[in-house]
Design a protein around this motif. Sequence first.
Motif, mmCIF file in Angstrom:
data_model
loop_
_atom_site.group_PDB
_atom_site.id
_atom_site.type_symbol
_atom_site.label_atom_id
_atom_site.label_comp_id
_atom_site.label_asym_id
_atom_site.label_seq_id
_atom_site.Cartn_x
_atom_site.Cartn_y
_atom_site.Cartn_z
ATOM 1 N N PRO A 158 0.801 -1.231 0.000
ATOM 2 C CA PRO A 158 0.000 0.000 0.000
ATOM 3 C C PRO A 158 0.830 1.275 0.000
ATOM 4 N N GLU A 159 2.052 1.192 0.525
ATOM 5 C CA GLU A 159 2.893 2.383 0.592
ATOM 6 C C GLU A 159 3.447 2.799 -0.768
ATOM 7 N N LEU A 160 3.357 1.923 -1.770
ATOM 8 C CA LEU A 160 4.008 2.177 -3.055
ATOM 9 C C LEU A 160 3.063 2.746 -4.116
ATOM 10 N N TYR A 161 1.764 2.702 -3.882
ATOM 11 C CA TYR A 161 0.788 3.141 -4.888
ATOM 12 C C TYR A 161 -0.173 4.151 -4.269
ATOM 13 N N ASP A 162 -0.740 4.991 -5.145
ATOM 14 C CA ASP A 162 -1.624 6.060 -4.681
ATOM 15 C C ASP A 162 -3.074 5.902 -5.116
#
Length: 555
Positions: free
Chosen positions: A234-238
């Motif tokens: 989740p930290e890598l995509y917006d």
Amino acid sequence: MHPFPVPRRTTVRRTASLAVLFAAASLQGCGGGSDGASAPAPSPAPVLSAADACAALKGVAINASDISLPTTGANVSDATLVAPSGSGTTAVGEYCKLTGSIAPVDKTAPPIQFSLVLPTTWNGKAMHLMGGGYDGSVVQGSGNVPGAAGLATPLARGYAAFGSDSGHTGSAAEASFALNDEALENYLGDQLRKTRDVAMKLIQQRYGSAPKRTYSAGGSGGGREALYVADRWPELYDGVISYYPAWSLTAMLTNYVRGSQALGAAGAWSNANKQKLLTNAVIAACDTLDGAADGVIGNVAACHFDPQTLRCPGGADTGDSCLSDAQITGFTAAYATGTSFPYALANGTNSYPAYNIFNGGVIPAMGTAAPATPSATNMPFATYIGESFAKYWVYQDASYNPFLFDLNANGFVQQREKYISSRQDVNPNLTPFASKGGKVIVVHGLADPLIPSASSEEFYHRAVTAMGANAVAASIRFYEVPGYGHGSGAYNVRYDSLAALENWVENGVAPAGQVAADANAASNGRTRPLCDYPAWPKYNGSGDINAAASYTCTN
């Protein structure tokens, strides 16, 4: 744990960053001068042209240590500067097209082939484009998000965009690649992170900075992949665009096996004429429930068609004007029943829903031949897709007969199903992604013949249960579209979901009053409102039947 060995990290030579490519030319000797004079100031590094910057990427190697999951490194095999082309919404500016591969750990496993496009005029964002089915061909970075035919691609909007073949080459309907453990693990999810990591290193090298936003988009199996990256990293995509997602793929493929078995019973399969007979009967019975006689069933929830009204006298097959008892049983067992599991899968799924066959007028793809093994593409879609799952994923035995597959057969089946689910299925609880501001747009057709719309309904309801209604309202939009199938249909969606997602993520403006056009050539430019689930578009009783303004979203 992965079933193949994790190697010691391998160091692979990597071409220097473009930002410092010519730095050596500007360095001057230090000391050494007999007169003690100060060394002259270094000359600024020359700025590369777009052509030179693109050419410099050819042959670039990425260290295995720069890729989060086990590989033996990656390499760019080709870099080509592509001139501007097109006009209007199809106009694409100049860009650098990269192709390359990510090397496996197991020397017998195929590499992951990837595509990355780098626009000369970059908007500072990245798009991860996903595949479909069993993948097997490279998703081109120059492609579009689903449901956007005729609209600008991410590349045309200035995105650096990338995709892969998921780690094998072959038919999207056949999965013998899964006999190799690493190839299977790549398909189940690993290739997504590996491809992303390589793309980020190359984007950094080309532009000197990482993307300020990264999105994912795909449909069907690619819809699963688009949601998967938000679930797992989740930290890598917006933001995510997911059309008709196979998010609970293990259950879906199991349901395909069971459905194929049902249609394989004596006399159960129906030919094209009988399929059309049932489709037309359901549409005739339910078309006007939404107030509009337009060949599209809008109020699916209110449509309840009894297939017994088409029963042949006496129940025997007497021709294409009716359905035999065996054919009604086949339709019902294969598509209108769903599958219950004797245990829960890793993502919490314990059943798979039915299709809208008796209320949406949708007939799943039944082909022109009855189910058999070995399967062929002229058989029901469930047959040849499900056969690969049973043979290559569960039993990993090319000689296995999928008509013998039984969820209750032995502990091995349960063990394999749970393991596969733990690796490939999406958990509807996207709290970490939503908490960081991530947004999701899901679109599913109510006439989807391959993945039932009720599957996305389950995803939505489970997300509400896990995350809370307020959190879901702040992070997920779910639209069901009457008449829309699996990327086509009586109502073929054209919707600028990317613009809506950007506005939501980047400007805090949640989608509202969304409208989808019908991309079918004979649609007369008709439009419909996209209604927030569970609402559907009801005709107001007056006004242009082809205009969205003539419809109101109704629960």
